[in-house]
Design a protein around this motif. Structure first.
Motif, short mmCIF file in Angstrom:
data_model
loop_
_atom_site.label_atom_id
_atom_site.label_comp_id
_atom_site.label_asym_id
_atom_site.label_seq_id
_atom_site.Cartn_x
_atom_site.Cartn_y
_atom_site.Cartn_z
N ARG A 90 0.83 -1.20 0.00
CA ARG A 90 0.00 0.00 0.00
C ARG A 90 0.87 1.25 0.00
N PRO A 91 0.45 2.29 -0.71
CA PRO A 91 1.23 3.53 -0.69
C PRO A 91 1.11 4.22 0.66
N GLY A 92 2.07 5.05 0.97
CA GLY A 92 2.07 5.75 2.25
C GLY A 92 1.17 6.98 2.21
N PHE A 93 1.20 7.74 3.28
CA PHE A 93 0.40 8.94 3.42
C PHE A 93 0.94 10.02 2.48
N ASP A 94 0.06 10.68 1.75
CA ASP A 94 0.45 11.70 0.79
C ASP A 94 0.40 13.06 1.46
N ALA A 95 1.51 13.44 2.10
CA ALA A 95 1.56 14.70 2.84
C ALA A 95 1.49 15.89 1.90
N ALA A 96 2.17 15.83 0.76
CA ALA A 96 2.16 16.95 -0.18
C ALA A 96 0.76 17.17 -0.75
N GLY A 97 0.07 16.11 -1.09
CA GLY A 97 -1.28 16.23 -1.62
C GLY A 97 -2.26 16.75 -0.58
#
Length: 55
Positions: free
Chosen positions: A22-29
């Protein structure tokens, strides 16, 4: 009661193998979304529902 049963049956399993894919948390988005929503809210409250400078 039926919705709890269906939610329990439909949830994904907690396998460690699947969790690593699973991808991680998208902080930039998330930051971009927060800034966009804040700019929109500010534009709608200070511009009185239209995009014009305040008198």
């Amino acid at each position: 009661m039926l919705n709890l049963l269906l939610a329990y049956r439909g949830r994904p399993s907690d396998d460690l193998e699947r969790r690593s894919d699973r991808p991680g948390f998208d902080a930039a988005g998330t930051l971009l979304l927060a800034l966009t929503l804040a700019a929109y809210a500010l534009a709608m409250t200070t511009g009185r529902d239209h995009f014009a400078p305040r008198p």
